[in-house]
Each structure stands twice: as C-alpha cells, then as structure tokens.
Enzyme design. Structure first.
Site, PDB file in Angstrom:
ATOM      1  N   CYS A 174       9.476   4.402   3.860  1.00 42.07           N
ATOM      2  CA  CYS A 174       9.905   3.100   3.318  1.00 42.07           C
ATOM      3  C   CYS A 174      10.969   3.125   2.232  1.00 42.07           C
ATOM      4  O   CYS A 174      11.932   2.369   2.326  1.00 42.07           O
ATOM      5  CB  CYS A 174       8.689   2.316   2.855  1.00 42.07           C
ATOM      6  SG  CYS A 174       7.750   1.744   4.289  1.00 42.07           S
ATOM      7  N   LEU A 181       0.832  -1.214   0.000  1.00 44.15           N
ATOM      8  CA  LEU A 181       0.000   0.000   0.000  1.00 44.15           C
ATOM      9  C   LEU A 181       0.864   1.260   0.000  1.00 44.15           C
ATOM     10  O   LEU A 181       1.980   1.276   0.508  1.00 44.15           O
ATOM     11  CB  LEU A 181      -0.956   0.010   1.190  1.00 44.15           C
ATOM     12  CG  LEU A 181      -0.402   0.124   2.616  1.00 44.15           C
ATOM     13  CD1 LEU A 181      -0.065   1.544   3.006  1.00 44.15           C
ATOM     14  CD2 LEU A 181      -1.413  -0.434   3.592  1.00 44.15           C
TER      15      LEU A 181
HETATM   16  N1  LIG Z   1       3.879   2.837   6.019  1.00 46.20           N
HETATM   17  C1  LIG Z   1       3.706   2.230   4.881  1.00 46.20           C
HETATM   18  O1  LIG Z   1       3.182   2.811   3.932  1.00 46.20           O
HETATM   19  C2  LIG Z   1       4.129   0.800   4.687  1.00 46.20           C
HETATM   20  C3  LIG Z   1       4.891   0.125   5.639  1.00 46.20           C
HETATM   21  N2  LIG Z   1       5.283  -1.176   5.406  1.00 46.20           N
HETATM   22  C4  LIG Z   1       6.021  -1.905   6.445  1.00 46.20           C
HETATM   23  O2  LIG Z   1       5.117  -2.233   7.508  1.00 46.20           O
HETATM   24  C5  LIG Z   1       5.811  -2.226   8.757  1.00 46.20           C
HETATM   25  C6  LIG Z   1       5.090  -1.284   9.708  1.00 46.20           C
HETATM   26  O3  LIG Z   1       5.167   0.017   9.208  1.00 46.20           O
HETATM   27  P1  LIG Z   1       4.145   1.175   9.627  1.00 46.20           P
HETATM   28  O4  LIG Z   1       2.776   0.633   9.734  1.00 46.20           O
HETATM   29  O5  LIG Z   1       4.431   2.314   8.736  1.00 46.20           O
HETATM   30  O6  LIG Z   1       4.696   1.504  11.093  1.00 46.20           O
HETATM   31  P2  LIG Z   1       4.083   2.527  12.164  1.00 46.20           P
HETATM   32  O7  LIG Z   1       5.224   3.105  12.867  1.00 46.20           O
HETATM   33  O8  LIG Z   1       3.057   3.395  11.515  1.00 46.20           O
HETATM   34  O9  LIG Z   1       3.266   1.579  13.171  1.00 46.20           O
HETATM   35  C7  LIG Z   1       3.815   0.532  13.902  1.00 46.20           C
HETATM   36  C8  LIG Z   1       2.950   0.254  15.121  1.00 46.20           C
HETATM   37  O10 LIG Z   1       3.469  -0.911  15.790  1.00 46.20           O
HETATM   38  C9  LIG Z   1       3.371  -0.688  17.193  1.00 46.20           C
HETATM   39  N3  LIG Z   1       4.266  -1.609  17.885  1.00 46.20           N
HETATM   40  C10 LIG Z   1       5.605  -1.566  17.991  1.00 46.20           C
HETATM   41  N4  LIG Z   1       6.053  -2.637  18.712  1.00 46.20           N
HETATM   42  C11 LIG Z   1       4.964  -3.361  19.058  1.00 46.20           C
HETATM   43  C12 LIG Z   1       4.765  -4.570  19.783  1.00 46.20           C
HETATM   44  N5  LIG Z   1       5.781  -5.236  20.305  1.00 46.20           N
HETATM   45  N6  LIG Z   1       3.504  -5.026  19.943  1.00 46.20           N
HETATM   46  C13 LIG Z   1       2.455  -4.346  19.439  1.00 46.20           C
HETATM   47  N7  LIG Z   1       2.576  -3.203  18.730  1.00 46.20           N
HETATM   48  C14 LIG Z   1       3.821  -2.724  18.536  1.00 46.20           C
HETATM   49  C15 LIG Z   1       3.715   0.774  17.360  1.00 46.20           C
HETATM   50  O11 LIG Z   1       3.231   1.267  18.606  1.00 46.20           O
HETATM   51  C16 LIG Z   1       2.980   1.400  16.161  1.00 46.20           C
HETATM   52  O12 LIG Z   1       1.655   1.765  16.472  1.00 46.20           O
HETATM   53  C17 LIG Z   1       7.242  -1.831   8.436  1.00 46.20           C
HETATM   54  O13 LIG Z   1       8.011  -3.000   8.305  1.00 46.20           O
HETATM   55  C18 LIG Z   1       7.122  -1.121   7.108  1.00 46.20           C
HETATM   56  O14 LIG Z   1       8.309  -1.208   6.350  1.00 46.20           O
HETATM   57  C19 LIG Z   1       4.935  -1.846   4.273  1.00 46.20           C
HETATM   58  C20 LIG Z   1       4.173  -1.237   3.309  1.00 46.20           C
HETATM   59  C21 LIG Z   1       3.706   0.132   3.431  1.00 46.20           C
HETATM   60  O1  LIG Z   2       6.706   0.061   1.487  1.00 47.59           O
HETATM   61  C1  LIG Z   2       6.094   1.094   1.600  1.00 47.59           C
HETATM   62  O2  LIG Z   2       5.942   1.751   2.639  1.00 47.59           O
HETATM   63  C2  LIG Z   2       5.441   1.744   0.425  1.00 47.59           C
HETATM   64  O3  LIG Z   2       6.424   2.649  -0.147  1.00 47.59           O
HETATM   65  C3  LIG Z   2       5.959   3.395  -1.264  1.00 47.59           C
HETATM   66  O4  LIG Z   2       4.824   4.186  -0.905  1.00 47.59           O
HETATM   67  P1  LIG Z   2       4.933   5.567  -0.114  1.00 47.59           P
HETATM   68  O5  LIG Z   2       6.061   5.517   0.855  1.00 47.59           O
HETATM   69  O6  LIG Z   2       3.567   5.827   0.410  1.00 47.59           O
HETATM   70  O7  LIG Z   2       5.298   6.679  -1.164  1.00 47.59           O
HETATM   71  P2  LIG Z   2       5.331   6.786  -2.771  1.00 47.59           P
HETATM   72  O8  LIG Z   2       4.019   7.187  -3.293  1.00 47.59           O
HETATM   73  O9  LIG Z   2       5.956   5.577  -3.365  1.00 47.59           O
HETATM   74  O10 LIG Z   2       6.349   7.997  -2.929  1.00 47.59           O
HETATM   75  C4  LIG Z   2       7.686   7.861  -2.474  1.00 47.59           C
HETATM   76  C5  LIG Z   2       8.473   9.118  -2.728  1.00 47.59           C
HETATM   77  O11 LIG Z   2       8.711   9.298  -4.129  1.00 47.59           O
HETATM   78  C6  LIG Z   2       8.354  10.608  -4.518  1.00 47.59           C
HETATM   79  N1  LIG Z   2       7.885  10.588  -5.936  1.00 47.59           N
HETATM   80  C7  LIG Z   2       6.966   9.680  -6.348  1.00 47.59           C
HETATM   81  C8  LIG Z   2       6.568   9.628  -7.658  1.00 47.59           C
HETATM   82  C9  LIG Z   2       7.128  10.527  -8.586  1.00 47.59           C
HETATM   83  O12 LIG Z   2       6.820  10.520  -9.834  1.00 47.59           O
HETATM   84  N2  LIG Z   2       8.048  11.416  -8.148  1.00 47.59           N
HETATM   85  C10 LIG Z   2       8.449  11.476  -6.846  1.00 47.59           C
HETATM   86  O13 LIG Z   2       9.315  12.307  -6.485  1.00 47.59           O
HETATM   87  C11 LIG Z   2       7.258  11.023  -3.547  1.00 47.59           C
HETATM   88  O14 LIG Z   2       7.106  12.416  -3.497  1.00 47.59           O
HETATM   89  C12 LIG Z   2       7.791  10.406  -2.257  1.00 47.59           C
HETATM   90  O15 LIG Z   2       8.733  11.232  -1.644  1.00 47.59           O
HETATM   91  C13 LIG Z   2       5.511   2.424  -2.353  1.00 47.59           C
HETATM   92  O16 LIG Z   2       4.974   3.175  -3.452  1.00 47.59           O
HETATM   93  C14 LIG Z   2       4.438   1.467  -1.823  1.00 47.59           C
HETATM   94  O17 LIG Z   2       4.072   0.536  -2.830  1.00 47.59           O
HETATM   95  C15 LIG Z   2       5.023   0.726  -0.617  1.00 47.59           C
HETATM   96  O18 LIG Z   2       4.081  -0.171  -0.069  1.00 47.59           O
END
Ligand SMILES: NC(=O)C1=CN([C@@H]2O[C@H](COP(=O)(O)OP(=O)(O)OC[C@H]3O[C@@H](n4cnc5c(N)ncnc54)[C@H](O)[C@@H]3O)[C@@H](O)[C@H]2O)C=CC1
Ligand SMILES: O=C(O)[C@H]1O[C@H](OP(=O)(O)OP(=O)(O)OC[C@H]2O[C@@H](n3ccc(=O)[nH]c3=O)[C@H](O)[C@@H]2O)[C@H](O)[C@@H](O)[C@@H]1O
EC number: 1.1.1.22
Length: 419
Positions: free
Chosen positions: A249, A145
């Site tokens: 990420c 996502l």
């Molecule tokens: N943010 C994004 O758009 C995406 C993130 N990911 C991956 O998903 C994972 C999580 O990322 P986010 O959701 O962004 O992190 P986040 O920092 O938004 O949320 C993590 C949550 O886990 C909780 N937490 C930490 N340790 C815990 C424990 N021991 N038990 C229960 N809860 C605990 C924290 O309090 C926090 O609410 C990472 O590995 C990230 O790389 C993957 C795809 C998209």
């Molecule tokens: O692992 C993750 O957390 C996620 O990381 C990115 O999603 P996100 O971090 O929400 O951000 P993006 O939309 O990918 O943008 C990343 C960066 O690239 C920049 N960007 C993006 C597109 C573009 O054309 N130019 C550009 O400078 C954005 O401004 C931003 O700083 C990936 O797109 C997701 O598929 C993935 O799940």
C-alpha cells in the site's frame, strides 16, 4: 444484526468478513478465485495474520460466515455490500480501478435496498462518481489495518472513518469495536486514507535521509529519533530507519495521491521527494554491501529477511526484493532466509540463518524479525567467508557482534573503517 456481503477475500476482505461475523453479523464473502474460496471454506488461510484463522473457524462453525465463488446470487439478501477488491498502480501511477469497475459492471449484482460500501482504497471523488451510476447509496469507509495486525486493528481501530449519505448506518455495523467514528463527506473519507498512508511514507523518508546524514556527520540516528520522539507533536512511531518502505500500500498509495494531485493541478513536491528518497534506499544498501565486500561479482551474500516487514509473509513491493534484484544485477550469488517465506524470485531460500551464512561474505539484515537480534554470533563468524553484517534495521546488538569478530555496518551510525 445486519446481513453483510463482502466482495474480495484478500487481506482486507477476509479480515472484514471474519471480524463482522465475530461482531455478530451474518456475512457472505465472495471471491472470483475458486481455489481461495475452497481453502477458506476449510479455514485455510495463506496470510500470516494472528487470530484470523480462529475467527474464520468460529464464523464457519456458527454459520455466520460463508465463502462463495462469484458475486451475484449469494449477495442478493445483503443489506450492505463491502467492496474490497485490489486497486493497484495503473498508468502514470494513478490507482487502477479496473477491478472495482468490473464488479460494478455486473449491474444486477447489488440488491435494490442495499448500501454499497467502498473499502478498497480509491482516489478522491470515486465514491461520488459511482453513486451517479448506481441506484443505491454509496459510502466510503476506508480501511486502516496493518498487515500482521489485521484482526487487532479491525476490532480495535483508532478511528472509523465513514463518508456519504448512509454513513451513520454503516458506522453502526462496527458496534462492539468502541472506536471513535468520524463522519465525513465521501471525498473527505477517501482523502483521509491516502493522506494517512502518505504522511507515514513522508515521515519514513525523512528518517531515512536523516540516517544517511547521521552516517556522514558521525551521529547516531537512535539518539536523534529517541529525543525527537519525546516531543508529543512528533511521536515515537515510524521513526525506525530501514531499507525503504514497502508493502502493498504505501508505495502504490503515494503514487496514486501524487497522480490525483496532478489531475487536480496541485503540485505536491513533498510527496515526489518522499518517493524519490525511497527509491534511493535499496541502492544505498547495495553500495554499503559493495563497499564492505569489494566486488559483488560471484560473491555469496546472505539476505536475512525477505518480507516487506516483520510479522507478515507478504512479499509485495518488498524492499528486500529490490535489494536482492540490484545485488543479483551486479552478479552476487544470493541466498536468503526468512522465517515466513520459503520461496522468492531470483533467490535461493534456505531454512536457517546458519545455512544462509555458510561461505557468505556478508549477512544483510533486511526485515526486522526479532530473532535476527539474537543469533549465535561467534558460530556465524566461523561459518562465513568474511565476517561482515550490513544491518539495514539496526537490530543486531553492536557489542555482541563486534566482540564475536564481525565488522558491523549499521544504519544511521558512523560507518566503521574498512578491513
Ligand atoms: N493489504 C492491506 O493491508 C490493506 C489494503 N487496503 C486496500 O484494500 C484493497 C484490497 O487490498 P488487499 O485486500 O490487500 O488485496 P488482495 O490482493 O489481498 O485481495 C483482493 C481479493 O479480491 C479478489 N477479487 C478481485 N476481483 C474480484 C471480483 N471482481 N470479485 C470478487 N473478488 C475479486 C481477488 O481474487 C483477491 O482475493 C486495496 O484497495 C488496498 O489498497 C486498505 C488497507 C489495508
Ligand atoms: O493501506 C494499507 O495497506 C496499510 O498500509 C500500512 O500498513 P502496512 O502496509 O501493513 O505496513 P506498515 O506497518 O505501515 O509498514 C510499511 C513499511 O514501512 C516500513 N517501516 C515502518 C515503520 C518504521 O519505523 N520503519 C519502517 O521502515 C516497514 O518495514 C514497511 O516496509 C499502514 O500502516 C496501514 O495503516 C494501512 O492500512
């Protein structure tokens, strides 16, 4: 319908929990942060995610979604436990698995007949290594996502990738999303996640270098990328230059894959170059601002946008903050406006572009909020000390800005002559 436990209620965990409840499952979502859990039980969400509050409200109302503090007791009836805790950058750039390990240390946490699903982004080999130390099947099911599109991307993903021994069982939980399911090995699924994010990062660094070249040779990056994108093999997405790629990420995952490659004795100079190129971007922006206004010492600069991209209030690894840090180090007097951010380190945040522009020697567009393309240019010129715009996102319509009297320094277009 299944009983699902989700550990971690952040961007990924909360979206996973709310969307699975929406798909009809019975979900309990646990987090260690008591304040967050209390807020979630009142359907109060700090992230800016369209549709998420409505799903949480519906889940709470139907009783299909519950938020609890701590992990142990409430997960005891779960058939599937999704791990969604952070995996930040650790030493040498490798993913720091401390929080994953800390969950797993609570050895009696996992119900005996459950499937453990790793949704956190973890280095290749992690799921299989965990499987050696727990008594339940371990499945890698990475999340793709985008922030700002979390619900849409979860409920209508372009693909669902699942690895490991219970992959089919896990993929059935997504019934209703109609996405293609790709079943792989665990290590394959883990690699798909890093490979995808890193490919996007490489594409963006390529475009940002190309933009720099365009400025030097007198080409327009929009003409170049537009024509490139017509080739299906290249595609139109992720071709917009900017102040560098940020967010929670792409920066951490590029470093983590590089570290994983290094640990496997594989050289990956392409990834190194993409990271180096990205680290160069904020310096490039600052050089343009310096060139446009002369000395930065004591100079008021207005930043338009602080979030790492439009559509989110997330400041994690935001290139805008990197630019702000460098400008501040040269003595600039910074003021900023972002429609989704009211507070940021080292910058005075105000409530409107108008307010930010007052007395400023330059506007620096850093986040691609659509409203920055439709400002009252003549009124802004009148408020500023010198009418300069440095547009890192090419949002500002050149004719209107120039007609109003601005000197516009765009990205990937020939730099206009100085005053
Ligand atoms: N943010 C994004 O758009 C995406 C993130 N990911 C991956 O998903 C994972 C999580 O990322 P986010 O959701 O962004 O992190 P986040 O920092 O938004 O949320 C993590 C949550 O886990 C909780 N937490 C930490 N340790 C815990 C424990 N021991 N038990 C229960 N809860 C605990 C924290 O309090 C926090 O609410 C990472 O590995 C990230 O790389 C993957 C795809 C998209
Ligand atoms: O692992 C993750 O957390 C996620 O990381 C990115 O999603 P996100 O971090 O929400 O951000 P993006 O939309 O990918 O943008 C990343 C960066 O690239 C920049 N960007 C993006 C597109 C573009 O054309 N130019 C550009 O400078 C954005 O401004 C931003 O700083 C990936 O797109 C997701 O598929 C993935 O799940």
């Amino acid at each position: 319908m299944a009983r699902i436990g989700v550990i971690g209620a952040g961007y990924v965990g909360l979206t996973t929990a709310a969307c699975f409840a929406e798909l009809g499952h019975d979900v309990v979502c646990a987090d260690v942060d008591e304040t967050r859990v209390r807020a979630l039980n009142r359907a109060e969400i700090s992230a800016l995610e369209p549709g998420l509050t409505a799903l949480v409200q519906r889940g709470l109302a139907t009783g299909r979604l519950r938020f609890v503090r701590g992990n142990r007791e409430p997960l005891s009836g779960s058939e599937f436990v999704f791990l969604c805790v952070p995996t930040p950058t650790g030493e040498d750039g490798a993913a720091d698995l401390t929080q994953v390990r800390s969950v797993l240390r609570e050895a009696d946490l996992l119900p005996p007949d459950c499937v453990l699903v790793l949704k956190s982004t973890v280095p290749p080999g992690t799921a299989d290594a965990i499987a050696d130390s727990v008594d339940v099947p371990v499945v890698s099911n990475p999340e793709f996502l985008r922030e700002g599109h979390a619900v849409e991307d979860f409920l209508r993903p372009q693909r669902i990738v699942v690895g490991g021994p219970a992959a089919r069982q896990v993929s059935r939980l997504y019934r209703g999303t109609e996405a293609p399911v790709v079943v792989t090995s665990n290590v394959g699924a883990e690699l798909v996640k890093y490979a995808s994010n890193c490919f996007l990062a490489v594409k963006l660094s390529y475009v940002n270098s190309l933009a720099e070249l365009c400025e030097q040779v007198g080409a327009d990056i929009a003409e170049v990328t537009c024509a490139m994108g017509l080739d299906d093999r290249i595609g139109t997405a992720f071709l917009d230059p900017g102040p560098g790629w940020g967010g929670s990420c792409l920066p951490k995952d590029t470093r983590a894959l590089l570290a994983a490659a290094g640990a496997a004795q594989v050289d990956f100079p392409l990834l190194c170059a993409a990271i180096d190129t990205n680290e160069h971007q904020p310096r490039r922006v600052v050089a343009k601002v310096r060139d446009a206004v002369g000395s930065l010492e004591g100079t008021r600069i207005a930043l338009l946008g602080l979030a790492f991209k439009a559509g989110t209030n997330d400041l994690r690894d935001s290139p805008a903050l990197a630019v702000a840090g460098l400008l501040a180090a040269e003595g600039a007097d910074l003021v900023a406006y972002d429609p989704s951010v009211s507070d940021a380190p080292g910058v005075a945040v105000v409530d409107s572009v108008r307010e930010a522009a007052l007395g400023a020697r330059a506007l620096v567009v850093l986040t691609e909020w659509p409203e920055f393309a439709e400002l009252d240019w003549p009124a802004l010129v009148r408020r500023m000390a010198t009418p300069v715009i440095v547009d890192t996102r090419n949002l500002v319509p050149p004719e209107k800005a120039v007609e109003a009297g601005f000197r516009l320094v765009a990205t990937g277009r020939p730099v206009p002559p100085g005053p």
